[in-house]
Design an enzyme around this catalytic site. Structure first.
Site, PDB file in Angstrom:
ATOM      1  N   GLY A 196     -11.027  17.019  12.620  1.00 36.16           N
ATOM      2  CA  GLY A 196     -10.742  17.425  11.120  1.00 36.16           C
ATOM      3  C   GLY A 196     -11.609  17.724  10.208  1.00 36.16           C
ATOM      4  CD  GLU A 198     -12.596  11.151   8.991  1.00 30.74           C
ATOM      5  OE1 GLU A 198     -12.097  12.158   8.896  1.00 30.74           O
ATOM      6  OE2 GLU A 198     -12.259  10.275   9.912  1.00 30.74           O
ATOM      7  CG  ASP A 199     -10.004  15.011   8.046  1.00 32.67           C
ATOM      8  OD1 ASP A 199     -10.792  14.763   8.864  1.00 32.67           O
ATOM      9  OD2 ASP A 199      -8.851  15.223   8.163  1.00 32.67           O
ATOM     10  CG  ASP A 229      -3.143   8.197   6.639  1.00 35.47           C
ATOM     11  OD1 ASP A 229      -2.485   7.249   6.297  1.00 35.47           O
ATOM     12  OD2 ASP A 229      -2.734   9.202   6.728  1.00 35.47           O
ATOM     13  N   GLY A 232      -7.193   3.951   7.353  1.00 35.84           N
ATOM     14  CA  GLY A 232      -8.719   3.491   7.444  1.00 35.84           C
ATOM     15  C   GLY A 232      -9.002   3.012   8.741  1.00 35.84           C
ATOM     16  CB  THR A 248     -10.339   6.817  11.873  1.00 37.96           C
ATOM     17  OG1 THR A 248      -9.278   7.361  12.402  1.00 37.96           O
ATOM     18  CG2 THR A 248     -11.231   7.886  12.521  1.00 37.96           C
ATOM     19  CG  LEU A 249     -14.377   5.396   7.366  1.00 40.62           C
ATOM     20  CD1 LEU A 249     -15.489   6.486   7.764  1.00 40.62           C
ATOM     21  CD2 LEU A 249     -13.932   5.899   5.665  1.00 40.62           C
ATOM     22  CE  LYS A 286      -1.438  11.186   3.174  1.00 47.66           C
ATOM     23  NZ  LYS A 286      -0.683  11.361   4.433  1.00 47.66           N
ATOM     24  CG  PHE A 320       2.257  14.757   7.733  1.00 49.21           C
ATOM     25  CD1 PHE A 320       1.607  13.837   8.243  1.00 49.21           C
ATOM     26  CD2 PHE A 320       2.142  16.091   8.345  1.00 49.21           C
ATOM     27  CE1 PHE A 320       0.722  13.829   9.193  1.00 49.21           C
ATOM     28  CE2 PHE A 320       1.465  16.262   9.481  1.00 49.21           C
ATOM     29  CZ  PHE A 320       0.563  15.365   9.774  1.00 49.21           C
ATOM     30  NE  ARG A 322      -7.599  20.655  14.353  1.00 47.63           N
ATOM     31  CZ  ARG A 322      -7.430  19.280  14.254  1.00 47.63           C
ATOM     32  NH1 ARG A 322      -7.741  18.768  13.213  1.00 47.63           N
ATOM     33  NH2 ARG A 322      -7.115  18.720  15.477  1.00 47.63           N
TER      34      ARG A 322
HETATM   35  C1  PRP Z   1      -7.116  12.264  11.192  1.00 49.12           C
HETATM   36  C2  PRP Z   1      -8.094  12.620  10.035  1.00 49.12           C
HETATM   37  C3  PRP Z   1      -9.012  11.195   9.989  1.00 49.12           C
HETATM   38  C4  PRP Z   1      -8.080  10.197  10.401  1.00 49.12           C
HETATM   39  C5  PRP Z   1      -7.585   9.331   9.290  1.00 49.12           C
HETATM   40  O1  PRP Z   1      -7.961  12.459  12.673  1.00 49.12           O
HETATM   41  O2  PRP Z   1      -9.043  13.688  10.503  1.00 49.12           O
HETATM   42  O3  PRP Z   1     -10.239  11.282  10.791  1.00 49.12           O
HETATM   43  O4  PRP Z   1      -7.048  10.764  11.277  1.00 49.12           O
HETATM   44  O5  PRP Z   1      -6.557   8.485   9.441  1.00 49.12           O
HETATM   45  P1  PRP Z   1      -6.864   6.910   9.325  1.00 49.12           P
HETATM   46  O6  PRP Z   1      -7.421   6.632   8.149  1.00 49.12           O
HETATM   47  O7  PRP Z   1      -5.353   6.395   9.426  1.00 49.12           O
HETATM   48  O8  PRP Z   1      -7.563   6.507  10.728  1.00 49.12           O
HETATM   49  P2  PRP Z   1      -7.081  12.565  13.881  1.00 49.12           P
HETATM   50  O9  PRP Z   1      -7.123  11.248  14.678  1.00 49.12           O
HETATM   51  O10 PRP Z   1      -5.980  13.405  13.536  1.00 49.12           O
HETATM   52  O11 PRP Z   1      -7.809  13.537  14.736  1.00 49.12           O
HETATM   53  P3  PRP Z   1      -8.544  14.978  14.411  1.00 49.12           P
HETATM   54  O12 PRP Z   1      -9.334  14.801  13.186  1.00 49.12           O
HETATM   55  O13 PRP Z   1      -8.947  15.535  15.491  1.00 49.12           O
HETATM   56  O14 PRP Z   1      -7.198  15.743  13.952  1.00 49.12           O
HETATM   57 MG    MG Z   2      -5.327  15.135  13.520  1.00 45.04          MG
HETATM   58 MN    MN Z   3      -9.921  13.324  12.260  1.00 46.65          MN
END
Ligand code: PRP
Ligand code: MG
Ligand code: MN
Length: 177
Positions: free
Chosen positions: A43, A98-99, A102, A104, A106-107, A130, A151, A164
């Site tokens: 992303g 990060e893009d 949400d 949190g 992933t981070l 968000k 969304f 994208r």
């Molecule tokens: C999306 C977005 C962030 C993450 C945020 O990635 O790009 O990396 O989710 O969400 P979170 O805060 O709830 O974790 P995704 O897993 O869809 O992979 P992508 O970047 O390859 O689309």
């Molecule tokens: Mg994604």
């Molecule tokens: Mn992502």
């Protein structure tokens, strides 16, 4: 289910203006010290490319790939590391790019992972925040825009790997609703 692009939330102009400001802020904060941007694939690659060009001076880039959403609109809650860094970040100034933050999750996973390598500084920069959706509290050093819980797609952000390529950010609507 069929999703269609609904309203533009952030125009291309608004995004580009804010990204330039963020680049200048990072440049000022690190005062000429080298910085490594870690773009979280997939992303953030669009934002990271623009941000990197807005940061003057000594800036490098590396990529890490994680995924937790698959093709869903809700996080699975399980973050998978798909590709690790190529470079050694021990003792380096690092900014995770990060893009969107949400839930949190992933981070949270990434910061734990990167901290093990003992960087000199470990900062976080996200284009979008968000806050309503957060499931784990995180320090975020640079935020482009706080957005409501809708969304959205575009500027690197996908729905089922689509959209994208949009140069702006738009909300999507489920036509079945
Ligand atoms: C999306 C977005 C962030 C993450 C945020 O990635 O790009 O990396 O989710 O969400 P979170 O805060 O709830 O974790 P995704 O897993 O869809 O992979 P992508 O970047 O390859 O689309
Ligand atoms: Mg994604
Ligand atoms: Mn992502």
């Amino acid at each position: 289910m069929s999703f269609t692009i609904h309203d533009t939330m952030l125009s291309e102009e608004a995004i580009q203006k804010r990204v330039k400001e963020m680049g200048k802020q990072i440049e000022a904060d690190f005062q000429g010290e080298p910085v490594t941007l870690i773009a979280v694939l997939k992303g953030s690659f669009v934002f990271a490319a623009d941000l990197m060009r807005a940061v003057g001076g000594n800036v490098q880039v590396d990529f890490i790939s994680v995924s937790s959403y698959g093709n869903q609109t809700e996080t699975t809650g399980k973050v998978r590391l798909l590709k690790d860094l190529d470079s050694n970040i021990t003792g380096e100034n690092v900014i995770v790019v990060e893009d969107i933050v949400d839930s949190g999750l992933t981070l949270h996973f990434l910061l734990d992972h990167l901290r093990m390598h003992k960087p000199k500084a470990l900062k976080v920069c996200t284009l979008l925040d968000k806050p309503d959706r957060r499931r784990v509290e995180l320090p975020i050093d640079y935020i482009g825009f706080q957005i409501p819980d809708e969304f959205i797609v575009g500027y690197g952000i996908d729905y089922a790997q689509q959209f994208r390529n949009l140069p702006y950010i738009a909300s999507v609507r489920n036509e079945d609703d």
